[in-house]
Design a protein around this motif. Sequence first.
Motif, short mmCIF file in Angstrom:
data_model
loop_
_atom_site.label_atom_id
_atom_site.label_comp_id
_atom_site.label_asym_id
_atom_site.label_seq_id
_atom_site.Cartn_x
_atom_site.Cartn_y
_atom_site.Cartn_z
N ARG A 1 22.30 23.13 -74.81
CA ARG A 1 20.93 22.96 -74.11
C ARG A 1 21.13 22.94 -72.55
O ARG A 1 22.09 22.21 -72.07
N ARG A 2 20.07 23.25 -71.83
CA ARG A 2 20.00 22.93 -70.32
C ARG A 2 18.82 22.07 -70.03
O ARG A 2 17.87 21.92 -70.71
N CYS A 3 18.93 21.42 -68.86
CA CYS A 3 18.05 20.52 -68.40
C CYS A 3 16.82 21.21 -68.15
O CYS A 3 16.82 22.16 -67.25
N SER A 4 15.61 20.77 -68.63
CA SER A 4 14.43 21.49 -68.28
C SER A 4 13.73 21.17 -66.84
O SER A 4 13.03 21.73 -66.20
N GLU A 5 14.54 20.17 -66.20
CA GLU A 5 14.05 19.97 -64.84
C GLU A 5 14.97 20.55 -63.83
O GLU A 5 14.55 21.04 -63.03
N VAL B 1 14.52 13.76 -74.85
CA VAL B 1 13.43 14.86 -75.25
C VAL B 1 12.23 14.27 -74.69
O VAL B 1 11.81 13.19 -75.20
N GLU B 2 11.66 15.19 -73.71
CA GLU B 2 10.42 14.57 -73.19
C GLU B 2 9.34 15.76 -73.44
O GLU B 2 9.84 17.18 -72.94
N ASN C 1 8.91 17.60 -75.78
CA ASN C 1 9.49 18.62 -76.51
C ASN C 1 10.58 19.44 -75.73
O ASN C 1 10.93 20.71 -76.02
N ALA C 2 11.08 18.83 -74.71
CA ALA C 2 11.80 19.67 -73.58
C ALA C 2 13.12 18.75 -73.43
O ALA C 2 12.99 17.41 -73.32
N PRO C 3 14.32 19.45 -73.30
CA PRO C 3 15.35 18.53 -73.10
C PRO C 3 15.62 18.14 -71.42
O PRO C 3 15.15 18.89 -70.67
N VAL C 4 15.71 16.80 -71.39
CA VAL C 4 16.21 16.42 -70.00
C VAL C 4 17.28 15.73 -69.85
O VAL C 4 17.62 14.91 -70.77
#
Length: 228
Positions: A15-19, A30-31, A33-36
């Motif tokens: 997984r990669r950070c969504s930010e 998980v914020e 529904n996205a990985p951080v």
Amino acid sequence: MDLVAPVVVEPLRRRRCSECLRGPLERMIVEFNAPVCLDCADLGHLVFLRRGDTALTRRAREGSTLWAVVVRHNRRRTRYERQGLLVEEAALAEAERSCLADAEARARRRTRDAARRAALDTEITEILRTEILRLFPAIPADRATEVAVHASAKGSGRVGRTAAGRSLDRGAVTAAVRASVRHVDTPYDTLLMRGVPRHQARTRVAPAIEAVLRAWRRDGDAGGRGRG
């Protein structure tokens, strides 16, 4: 008010950070529904304590202002299982001092100290420390060292390991100092433990952060300001 500990997940797939888009992630939250990644989630300064030593875990948790539970999904049992905690390094060190009679705790401390020394790139850290002192002449010398060491840890992907950090970009260096102020000089961590969303918590502590940065600057220059 009851404490609400953040939950950190060890993902089973890449997984990669969504930010910040860094990855693959060893641990994440998980914020929406996205990985951080932990750095973006303001948990990157915490250290991992694997489950198993009940006394050490209890003491480290009790001594840590901010801590998080680390879990991993067990596909066979179709449930998340606890792997350990993320706690403040100072709280873990104090807990280990309280458990020095335990040979396993002493061995863990030696291993962690060795890993920290191996992660320290002296040259990069000293260059970053010098720039921090140039931009913030009133910052305590030991604090400048602490920020530089954290920001330049080998393999961390933090500012000291980025192109902007290596080129001593003013904004990147200021961001590293701002992050330290957020955790050390404001009630930010306490707000997170009370369940305040991190973006709201950042907004609340932003004025206090900027006040510290102004005090540390040579001439009150407000350059390099940003969101707290």
